[in-house]
Design an enzyme around this catalytic site. Structure first.
Site, PDB file in Angstrom:
ATOM      1  N   LEU A   1       0.797  -1.220   0.000  1.00 54.07           N
ATOM      2  CA  LEU A   1       0.000   0.000   0.000  1.00 54.07           C
ATOM      3  C   LEU A   1       0.835   1.278   0.000  1.00 54.07           C
ATOM      4  O   LEU A   1       0.301   2.349  -0.285  1.00 54.07           O
ATOM      5  CB  LEU A   1      -0.920   0.019   1.234  1.00 54.07           C
ATOM      6  CG  LEU A   1      -1.909  -1.135   1.354  1.00 54.07           C
ATOM      7  CD1 LEU A   1      -2.627  -1.073   2.697  1.00 54.07           C
ATOM      8  CD2 LEU A   1      -2.912  -1.107   0.213  1.00 54.07           C
ATOM      9  N   ALA A   2       2.110   1.191   0.343  1.00 56.74           N
ATOM     10  CA  ALA A   2       2.909   2.395   0.585  1.00 56.74           C
ATOM     11  C   ALA A   2       3.602   2.858  -0.691  1.00 56.74           C
ATOM     12  O   ALA A   2       4.632   2.309  -1.093  1.00 56.74           O
ATOM     13  CB  ALA A   2       3.930   2.126   1.679  1.00 56.74           C
ATOM     14  N   HIS A   3       3.058   3.893  -1.315  1.00 57.83           N
ATOM     15  CA  HIS A   3       3.673   4.464  -2.516  1.00 57.83           C
ATOM     16  C   HIS A   3       5.047   5.025  -2.169  1.00 57.83           C
ATOM     17  O   HIS A   3       5.209   5.752  -1.191  1.00 57.83           O
ATOM     18  CB  HIS A   3       2.793   5.576  -3.077  1.00 57.83           C
ATOM     19  CG  HIS A   3       3.348   6.224  -4.305  1.00 57.83           C
ATOM     20  ND1 HIS A   3       3.445   5.554  -5.515  1.00 57.83           N
ATOM     21  CD2 HIS A   3       3.857   7.470  -4.524  1.00 57.83           C
ATOM     22  CE1 HIS A   3       3.968   6.362  -6.420  1.00 57.83           C
ATOM     23  NE2 HIS A   3       4.232   7.525  -5.839  1.00 57.83           N
ATOM     24  N   GLY A   4       6.032   4.670  -2.962  1.00 59.24           N
ATOM     25  CA  GLY A   4       7.388   5.132  -2.720  1.00 59.24           C
ATOM     26  C   GLY A   4       8.215   4.208  -1.860  1.00 59.24           C
ATOM     27  O   GLY A   4       9.421   4.403  -1.710  1.00 59.24           O
TER      28      GLY A   4
ATOM     29  N   ARG B   1       6.774  13.100   1.344  1.00 52.52           N
ATOM     30  CA  ARG B   1       5.682  12.975   2.318  1.00 52.52           C
ATOM     31  C   ARG B   1       5.655  14.129   3.324  1.00 52.52           C
ATOM     32  O   ARG B   1       4.641  14.793   3.480  1.00 52.52           O
ATOM     33  CB  ARG B   1       5.785  11.641   3.051  1.00 52.52           C
ATOM     34  CG  ARG B   1       5.634  10.440   2.115  1.00 52.52           C
ATOM     35  CD  ARG B   1       5.488   9.156   2.909  1.00 52.52           C
ATOM     36  NE  ARG B   1       5.528   7.974   2.053  1.00 52.52           N
ATOM     37  CZ  ARG B   1       5.388   6.735   2.502  1.00 52.52           C
ATOM     38  NH1 ARG B   1       5.202   6.510   3.783  1.00 52.52           N
ATOM     39  NH2 ARG B   1       5.445   5.711   1.666  1.00 52.52           N
TER      40      ARG B   1
ATOM     41  N   HIS C   1      11.099   8.219   4.050  1.00 49.07           N
ATOM     42  CA  HIS C   1      11.318   8.909   5.321  1.00 49.07           C
ATOM     43  C   HIS C   1      12.815   9.129   5.493  1.00 49.07           C
ATOM     44  O   HIS C   1      13.632   8.324   5.029  1.00 49.07           O
ATOM     45  CB  HIS C   1      10.797   8.100   6.511  1.00 49.07           C
ATOM     46  CG  HIS C   1       9.315   7.917   6.528  1.00 49.07           C
ATOM     47  ND1 HIS C   1       8.719   6.701   6.798  1.00 49.07           N
ATOM     48  CD2 HIS C   1       8.311   8.786   6.306  1.00 49.07           C
ATOM     49  CE1 HIS C   1       7.402   6.839   6.742  1.00 49.07           C
ATOM     50  NE2 HIS C   1       7.133   8.092   6.441  1.00 49.07           N
TER      51      HIS C   1
ATOM     52  N   GLU D   1       4.754  12.882   9.203  1.00 53.14           N
ATOM     53  CA  GLU D   1       5.075  11.457   9.261  1.00 53.14           C
ATOM     54  C   GLU D   1       5.769  11.057  10.563  1.00 53.14           C
ATOM     55  O   GLU D   1       6.321   9.972  10.679  1.00 53.14           O
ATOM     56  CB  GLU D   1       5.952  11.073   8.067  1.00 53.14           C
ATOM     57  CG  GLU D   1       5.283  11.295   6.717  1.00 53.14           C
ATOM     58  CD  GLU D   1       4.251  10.235   6.367  1.00 53.14           C
ATOM     59  OE1 GLU D   1       4.559   9.046   6.501  1.00 53.14           O
ATOM     60  OE2 GLU D   1       3.130  10.607   5.972  1.00 53.14           O
TER      61      GLU D   1
ATOM     62  N   CYS E   1      12.256   1.601  12.051  1.00 51.60           N
ATOM     63  CA  CYS E   1      10.827   1.832  11.810  1.00 51.60           C
ATOM     64  C   CYS E   1       9.985   1.285  12.950  1.00 51.60           C
ATOM     65  O   CYS E   1       8.917   1.807  13.255  1.00 51.60           O
ATOM     66  CB  CYS E   1      10.388   1.163  10.507  1.00 51.60           C
ATOM     67  SG  CYS E   1      10.831   2.069   9.010  1.00 51.60           S
TER      68      CYS E   1
ATOM     69  N   ASN F   1       8.066  -5.866   4.120  1.00 49.89           N
ATOM     70  CA  ASN F   1       6.949  -4.938   4.013  1.00 49.89           C
ATOM     71  C   ASN F   1       7.414  -3.488   4.049  1.00 49.89           C
ATOM     72  O   ASN F   1       6.585  -2.573   4.033  1.00 49.89           O
ATOM     73  CB  ASN F   1       5.933  -5.190   5.128  1.00 49.89           C
ATOM     74  CG  ASN F   1       4.500  -5.129   4.624  1.00 49.89           C
ATOM     75  OD1 ASN F   1       4.246  -4.858   3.463  1.00 49.89           O
ATOM     76  ND2 ASN F   1       3.558  -5.382   5.514  1.00 49.89           N
TER      77      ASN F   1
ATOM     78  N   ALA G   1      10.393  -1.764  -1.078  1.00 57.02           N
ATOM     79  CA  ALA G   1      10.275  -3.108  -0.495  1.00 57.02           C
ATOM     80  C   ALA G   1       8.820  -3.523  -0.369  1.00 57.02           C
ATOM     81  O   ALA G   1       8.451  -4.665  -0.662  1.00 57.02           O
ATOM     82  CB  ALA G   1      10.962  -3.145   0.859  1.00 57.02           C
ATOM     83  N   SER G   2       7.983  -2.596   0.050  1.00 56.67           N
ATOM     84  CA  SER G   2       6.556  -2.898   0.180  1.00 56.67           C
ATOM     85  C   SER G   2       5.956  -3.260  -1.173  1.00 56.67           C
ATOM     86  O   SER G   2       5.230  -4.254  -1.303  1.00 56.67           O
ATOM     87  CB  SER G   2       5.833  -1.689   0.784  1.00 56.67           C
ATOM     88  OG  SER G   2       4.442  -1.890   0.805  1.00 56.67           O
TER      89      SER G   2
END
Length: 458
Positions: free
Chosen positions: A27-30, A223, A259, A180, A381, A375, A33-34
């Site tokens: 779901l995480a744009h940018g 972000r 980030h 963020e 994180c 993810n 790895a996700s």
């Protein structure tokens, strides 16, 4: 084991417990790895146990380790706001039939990455002598923007004594004030109980002032906004002499540095960073040196060049998404993901940094957090850093602090309630919702937090 004096000011790392709906929906744009693991089958049980193993290892090494609870998922209250009606299972089925992407979003376990939970100012820097918290609005993505109310409730339950702690509302959830959390914030100081300089890192301007600005990222959207960083600093009462506002480089953002904690990490006087981290590297270092110097502190920059570690390798291994911790003897240890050991260039650079007597980094330790890494989140994180005096630690909810007993209890809790296999389509299973609510109801009692979830108060 490191031994700290019981009355010492400590940095407590509050790791997020990986939630029962840990899945790979991408779901995480940018977040490269996700995206690259989108649609794969996850193992929530293994993910949670990997996180607990890292927490236990750091506790055993003498570091102060706390736990933050997962968020309730699927977020059924959000389905009601989106126009779905009926019982929770009926709303979930209707949402899956209407748009499975909605179910994936409201089932995200991304709150496990508590570096995004909030921004913290220690009492030593705040004008009122209290620890200040601002829950991040995370408005850049729907699946994370729904976290703020529960995050604020959890933090308020843990840090409830208003003589020691101050809680601020999340910033307006608009693109102009995209926040963020601590993933874009570092505090640099001599010791934890000495005044510090706060490094706020942003990727773009949120408001159009009709001015010419630097070229922005072209591949991915930045972000954090300058306006959000400024607003959090104002909420916490930080003055201009206590803050440095640094812009991320567009090159780093487009390489997957969503980030700043993917490309830089600070602790004490040390700033460990890749040369591509900032749009104006020299300017950021000069301002940090000047403002830290006014406080009697000396910046210790540890620069990693692109010749030593490419930007691509830095992102792929999450070298900088590591925990930089101060031991009782004053030396530092870097907690890195196991992927760093498997990359020859990154491992060699870690060896060079540890061998360099010009910095206090004396060792590095690697931990397996593969389920989280796949993810898009490494060791840094997974934790929210909170500097606390002995009196402040005594004033917080005690059961969230990890020890051997609590680790055993949480491990058994995970093994009772978590599935060992979860595909994105499984998120619509109404039994999963019931399983999660049962688990979280038990967890809040275990952690002594009371009914912090909306479903518990309904």
């Amino acid at each position: 084991m490191n031994t700290f004096a019981p009355d010492a000011t400590r940095e407590v790392n509050f790791d997020g417990l990986v939630g029962p709906t840990h899945n790979y929906s991408g779901l995480a744009h940018g977040n490269i790895a996700s995206a690259s693991h989108r649609g794969l089958v996850s193992n929530p049980r293994e993910a949670a146990l990997q996180g607990l193993a890292k927490m236990k290892a750091l506790h055993d090494a003498g570091f102060a380790q706390g736990v933050l609870p997962p968020q309730p998922r699927p977020a059924i209250d959000m389905l009601a706001r989106l126009g779905f009606t009926g019982s929770p299972s009926q709303m979930l089925a209707a949402a899956q039939a209407a748009d499975p992407a909605i179910v994936r979003a409201i089932s995200s376990a991304a709150a496990m990455w508590t570096a995004n939970a909030a921004t913290i100012t220690p009492s030593f820097d705040a004008p009122d002598g209290r620890v200040h918290f601002t829950a991040a609005n995370l408005q850049s993505s729907f699946h994370r923007a729904i976290e703020a109310p529960t995050t604020a409730a959890a933090l308020a339950a843990i840090f409830a004594d208003n003589s020691h702690f101050a809680h601020h509302p999340a910033l307006p959830a608009t693109p102009a004030f995209a926040d963020e959390g601590a993933a874009n914030h570092s505090r640099l100081c001599t010791t934890y109980d000495a005044p510090g300089v706060h490094l706020f890192v942003y990727g773009r301007d949120g408001l159009d002032r009709g001015e010419t600005t630097q070229p922005g990222a072209k591949r991915f959207t930045a972000r954090q906004t300058w306006e959000a960083s400024q607003a959090v600093a104002r909420q916490h009462g930080l003055g201009a002499g206590q803050c440095v506002f640094a812009r991320q480089s567009a090159e780093a953002i487009d390489a997957g540095v969503f980030h700043n904690d993917v490309i830089a990490v600070g602790n004490g006087p040390v700033l460990l960073y890749h040369e591509t981290a900032f749009a104006d590297e020299a300017g950021v270092l000069a301002e940090l040196r000047e403002k830290m110097g006014r406080l009697g502190a000396t910046l210790c920059p540890v620069r990693v060049s692109r010749q030593a570690v490419s930007l691509a390798d830095a992102v792929a291994t999450y070298l900088f998404n590591s925990q930089l911790l101060t031991r009782a003897d004053g030396a530092m240890v870097v907690i890195v993901p196991a992927e760093c050991q498997r990359n020859r260039a990154v491992a060699a650079e870690l060896d060079r940094i540890v061998a360099d007597e010009a910095n206090p980094i004396a060792e590095y330790r690697a931990y397996d957090v593969k389920q989280s890494m796949d993810n898009g989140g490494g060791p840094a994180c997974l934790r929210l850093r909170v500097v606390l005096s002995a009196a402040e630690r005594a004033a917080m909810a005690p059961a969230v602090m990890l020890d051997a007993t609590r680790h055993t209890q949480l491990t058994e809790w995970v093994e009772r309630h978590y599935r060992d296999r979860l595909a994105p389509d499984d998120l619509a299973d109404p039994a999963l919702l019931d399983e999660n609510r049962t688990a979280l109801d038990e967890l809040t009692s275990l952690l002594g937090l009371g009914p912090i979830y909306a479903f518990q108060r309904a």
